[in-house]
Design an enzyme around this catalytic site. Structure first.
Site, PDB file in Angstrom:
ATOM      1  N   GLU A 159     -16.140  -0.224 -12.122  1.00  0.00           N
ATOM      2  CA  GLU A 159     -16.157  -1.330 -13.081  1.00  0.00           C
ATOM      3  C   GLU A 159     -16.838  -2.507 -12.411  1.00  0.00           C
ATOM      4  OE1 GLU A 159     -12.334  -2.640 -14.883  1.00  0.00           O
ATOM      5  OE2 GLU A 159     -13.120  -4.687 -14.738  1.00  0.00           O
ATOM      6  N   GLU A 197       0.813  -1.214   0.000  1.00  0.00           N
ATOM      7  CA  GLU A 197       0.000   0.000   0.000  1.00  0.00           C
ATOM      8  C   GLU A 197       0.851   1.270   0.000  1.00  0.00           C
ATOM      9  OE1 GLU A 197      -0.351  -2.577   2.028  1.00  0.00           O
ATOM     10  OE2 GLU A 197      -2.426  -3.265   1.855  1.00  0.00           O
TER      11      GLU A 197
HETATM   12  C1  LIG Z   1       5.742  -1.466   2.276  1.00  0.00           C
HETATM   13  O1  LIG Z   1       7.084  -1.838   2.047  1.00  0.00           O
HETATM   14  C2  LIG Z   1       8.028  -0.849   2.471  1.00  0.00           C
HETATM   15  C3  LIG Z   1       9.430  -1.264   2.012  1.00  0.00           C
HETATM   16  O2  LIG Z   1       9.593  -2.635   2.125  1.00  0.00           O
HETATM   17  C4  LIG Z   1       7.911  -0.670   3.986  1.00  0.00           C
HETATM   18  O3  LIG Z   1       8.788   0.338   4.418  1.00  0.00           O
HETATM   19  C5  LIG Z   1       6.479  -0.259   4.319  1.00  0.00           C
HETATM   20  O4  LIG Z   1       6.298  -0.187   5.705  1.00  0.00           O
HETATM   21  C6  LIG Z   1       5.472  -1.249   3.750  1.00  0.00           C
HETATM   22  N1  LIG Z   1       4.146  -0.711   3.922  1.00  0.00           N
HETATM   23  C7  LIG Z   1       3.123  -1.428   4.328  1.00  0.00           C
HETATM   24  C8  LIG Z   1       1.791  -0.742   4.419  1.00  0.00           C
HETATM   25  O5  LIG Z   1       3.216  -2.607   4.623  1.00  0.00           O
END
Ligand SMILES: *[C@@H]1O[C@H](CO)[C@@H](O)[C@H](O)[C@H]1NC(C)=O
Ligand SMILES: *[C@@H]1O[C@H](CO)[C@@H](O)[C@H](O)[C@H]1NC(C)=O
Ligand SMILES: *[C@@H]1O[C@H](CO)[C@@H](O)[C@H](O)[C@H]1NC(C)=O
Ligand SMILES: *[C@@H]1O[C@H](CO)[C@@H](O)[C@H](O)[C@H]1NC(C)=O
Ligand SMILES: *[C@@H]1O[C@H](CO)[C@@H](O)[C@H](O)[C@H]1NC(C)=O
Ligand SMILES: *[C@@H]1O[C@H](CO)[C@@H](O)[C@H](O)[C@H]1NC(C)=O
Ligand SMILES: *[C@@H]1O[C@H](CO)[C@@H](O)[C@H](O)[C@H]1NC(C)=O
Ligand SMILES: *[C@@H]1O[C@H](CO)[C@@H](O)[C@H](O)[C@H]1NC(C)=O
Ligand SMILES: *[C@@H]1O[C@H](CO)[C@@H](O)[C@H](O)[C@H]1NC(C)=O
Length: 542
Positions: A315, A195
């Site tokens: 959609e 996300e």
């Molecule tokens: C998504 O991945 C990034 C990098 O790996 C991390 O810093 C972040 O906390 C993650 N976000 C979520 C919502 O899990």
């Protein structure tokens, strides 16, 4: 043999069993007032030139069908141009044709997954005067390879110029990003896609879109514009969750104009899918739509927040993977579409974009002749007509939709009440769906008529309608076909919109009875509804 004429003979013969009396609420449902152009469409990005044509060859058949809905409901459908193929489209300025697509059957037999568009693609936005469009920009490849980013930079100016004729609905950046790392057509993101990365890439890309619009179409940059529909997720159960994307700042610039989500009831090849069990089934429709409400209510918890960012189906259709013949293209699917649209309206969806693409089995119409499908008005379109008739001229006399719970899962009813203060919540219409299956063709395939079809049953429905005077006449419009397995020969109130009659313009058939009425007695109105058919009851306007 059961013709539409004999349906009425049958109605007279049905003995009336003492049935439930369903009470219609006396006031409109505060949540159930849809927008204008509630019945709208989503057209697959790669199929848009087929549906709309171009400047030298506009598709007037499509335009006629769009105008029919506009005439019934007071405003034309809104068109979202997007879908899976928006995230494959790359720009080639030297291309002489609007679109060159390569179909890789191992990824999808139904649409190209390698796509180049040329400058003339954007002509298709000029062929349907009075229609508003959203243009789907490529996030899939836009933030994956340099050609994708260049496509964004090069096509925003073309799209904004094409949408500067009072025909802009909204913008969209990315289709179903919740599937980017798991897509059955080939992932466009690594498994670490989440996300936060999505929110960051979306903010980065939409900043570029805004920059280009400001530079090339400054008139579309005023008053907080441009705005977007988002997140356009495929559903609520995939790898990315909408509430987390919003927590990660997706709407930090307050430019998400519509919370757009997507829905299919099931899949074309999902085990156990049937017309009666999956589509002509109010329970299934209710639970499928209800599944979208918790995330929306979590992100937009107050009435003010929901008013600022309304909920729409950007959609949707019956069965994903473009539908299944014998199910998605039948009259039964048209009845499902009515239940789906009206139930969505009753729980707060403000607009519903029914998806379609060239040769898709669930399409409302096939815009061009191909080896795989004949040009024509398809059964689901007639369901869209009945929904528009239920809403009426809602630009002038808006209504609110209320679901009236019925006894059985294979039936549904909806009331439409006027909401303008002068009309004081008066009952406008009731639409009743009897979704019990009824076949008249061999194997229910809609092709070869059965020599001796079984008798067609009918149900009697009685509604207590407070606020309607005794003795008033109620006008009855019927949506009819030979059976739930019919794929043609459908009429609404005696009207056909078929291509072969008048290129999709309405034609009143003379072999269908119209002008039927019922009278309000003891505060109640009763109507007979044959299996696999629908009625719209029209109450007098005071
Ligand atoms: C998504 O991945 C990034 C990098 O790996 C991390 O810093 C972040 O906390 C993650 N976000 C979520 C919502 O899990
Ligand atoms: C009604 O008329 C239409 C148009 O002429 C025709 O296609 C259709 O087969 C007729 N239906 C019946 C039940 O006779
Ligand atoms: C762009 O289109 C032109 C004209 O069809 C073609 O010659 C060229 O190879 C295309 N470029 C790319 C990168 O596909
Ligand atoms: C416009 O559409 C016609 C009919 O499909 C087609 O022959 C023509 O090549 C199209 N023009 C462009 C510029 O794509
Ligand atoms: C682009 O997509 C491929 C999968 O097709 C993936 O392996 C790669 O990591 C993606 N690149 C970026 C920058 O997301
Ligand atoms: C947005 O993404 C593009 C392409 O990946 C990149 O070139 C650009 O630097 C990014 N913009 C910002 C503000 O990071
Ligand atoms: C439909 O839902 C109702 C209420 O939840 C339930 O009583 C009924 O058994 C269900 N019917 C079917 C066919 O699933
Ligand atoms: C209609 O035909 C289909 C396909 O053969 C079958 O599954 C279904 O049960 C039939 N419906 C009725 C009501 O007979
Ligand atoms: C509907 O049924 C009638 C009577 O059996 C038949 O003549 C007509 O061809 C059927 N219509 C379609 C579209 O199958």
């Amino acid at each position: 043999m059961l013709t539409q004429g004999t349906v009425f003979a049958l109605l007279g013969a049905v003995s009336s069993v003492a049935a439930d009396v369903y009470t219609v609420p006396s006031q409109p449902n505060a949540n159930g007032e849809p927008f204008d152009g509630f019945v709208s469409y989503s057209i697959e990005f790669a199929s848009f030139p087929d549906f709309a044509g171009n400047k030298s060859a506009p598709n007037t058949f499509s335009y006629n069908l769009i105008n029919n809905l506009g005439a019934l409901s007071g405003s034309k459908p809104y068109i979202r141009v997007g879908g899976n193929t928006q995230d494959y489209a790359l720009y080639n300025a030297s291309l002489k044709t609007s679109l060159v697509g390569i179909v890789d059957p191992s990824r999808s037999p139904d649409y190209p997954t390698t796509i180049h568009i040329g400058p003339s693609y954007f002509e298709s936005y000029s062929t349907w005067p009075g229609v508003k469009f959203s243009h789907g920009l490529n996030l899939g490849l836009g933030a994956n390879r340099s050609e994708g980013w260049q496509t964004l930079v090069d096509t925003v100016p073309l799209a904004c110029k094409a949408l500067s004729q009072g025909n802009l609905y909204t913008w969209e950046y990315g289709n179903e990003p919740d599937l980017f790392s798991t897509s059955a057509q080939g992932p466009v993101r690594p498994s670490t896609w989440n996300e936060s990365t999505y929110a960051w890439q979306w903010l980065n890309g939409t900043a570029e879109i805004k920059k280009q619009i400001q530079k090339h179409c400054p008139a579309l940059s005023l008053f907080g514009e441009p705005k977007f529909m988002a997140p356009s997720y495929a559903g609520t159960g995939n790898h990315l969750k909408a509430p987390l994307a919003f927590q990660d700042g997706l709407d930090k610039n307050k430019d998400i104009q519509f919370f757009s989500t997507h829905n299919y009831i099931s899949g074309a090849t999902s085990p156990g899918v049937t017309l009666q069990g999956t589509l002509m089934n109010h329970n299934k429709t209710v639970s499928s739509i209800q599944g979208h409400l918790p995330e929306y209510n979590a992100i937009f918890p107050t009435p003010e927040a929901q008013k600022a960012t309304p909920l729409i189906f950007g959609e949707c259709n019956s069965l994903y993977n473009q539908g299944r013949p014998g199910l998605s293209n039948t009259f039964g699917a048209a009845l499902w579409g009515i239940d789906f649209n009206l139930y969505a309206a009753s729980v707060g969806f403000k607009r519903v974009h029914m998806h379609m693409g060239t040769n898709y089995r669930y399409q409302a119409w096939q815009p061009v002749e191909t080896d795989l499908a004949s040009r024509g008005t398809k059964a689901p379109y007639y369901g869209n007509i009945a929904v528009s008739a239920t809403l009426g001229a809602s630009n002038l006399l808006p209504v609110s939709i209320t679901n009236i719970p019925l006894a059985d899962a294979y039936e549904a009813a909806y009331a439409a009440h006027y909401t303008s203060p002068l009309l004081n919540g008066h009952l406008a219409r009731i639409t009743v769906l009897n979704m019990r299956g009824y076949n008249t063709t061999v194997d229910g395939q809609g092709l070869d008529p059965l020599p001796n079809p079984p008798p067609r049953s009918s149900q009697s429905y009685t509604f207590a309608v407070s606020g309607v005077r005794n003795g008033e006449l109620v006008g009855i419009q019927r949506l009819l076909a030979n059976g739930s397995d019919a794929i043609t020969g459908i009429t609404f109130d005696g009207w056909s919109y078929n291509y072969e009659l008048a290129l999709g313009k309405p034609v009143r058939l003379h072999n269908v009875t119209v002008g039927e009425t019922a009278r309000v007695k003891n505060g109640q109105v009763t109507v007979q509804v044959p299996d696999s058919s629908a009625v719209v009851l029209n109450f007098p306007l005071l």
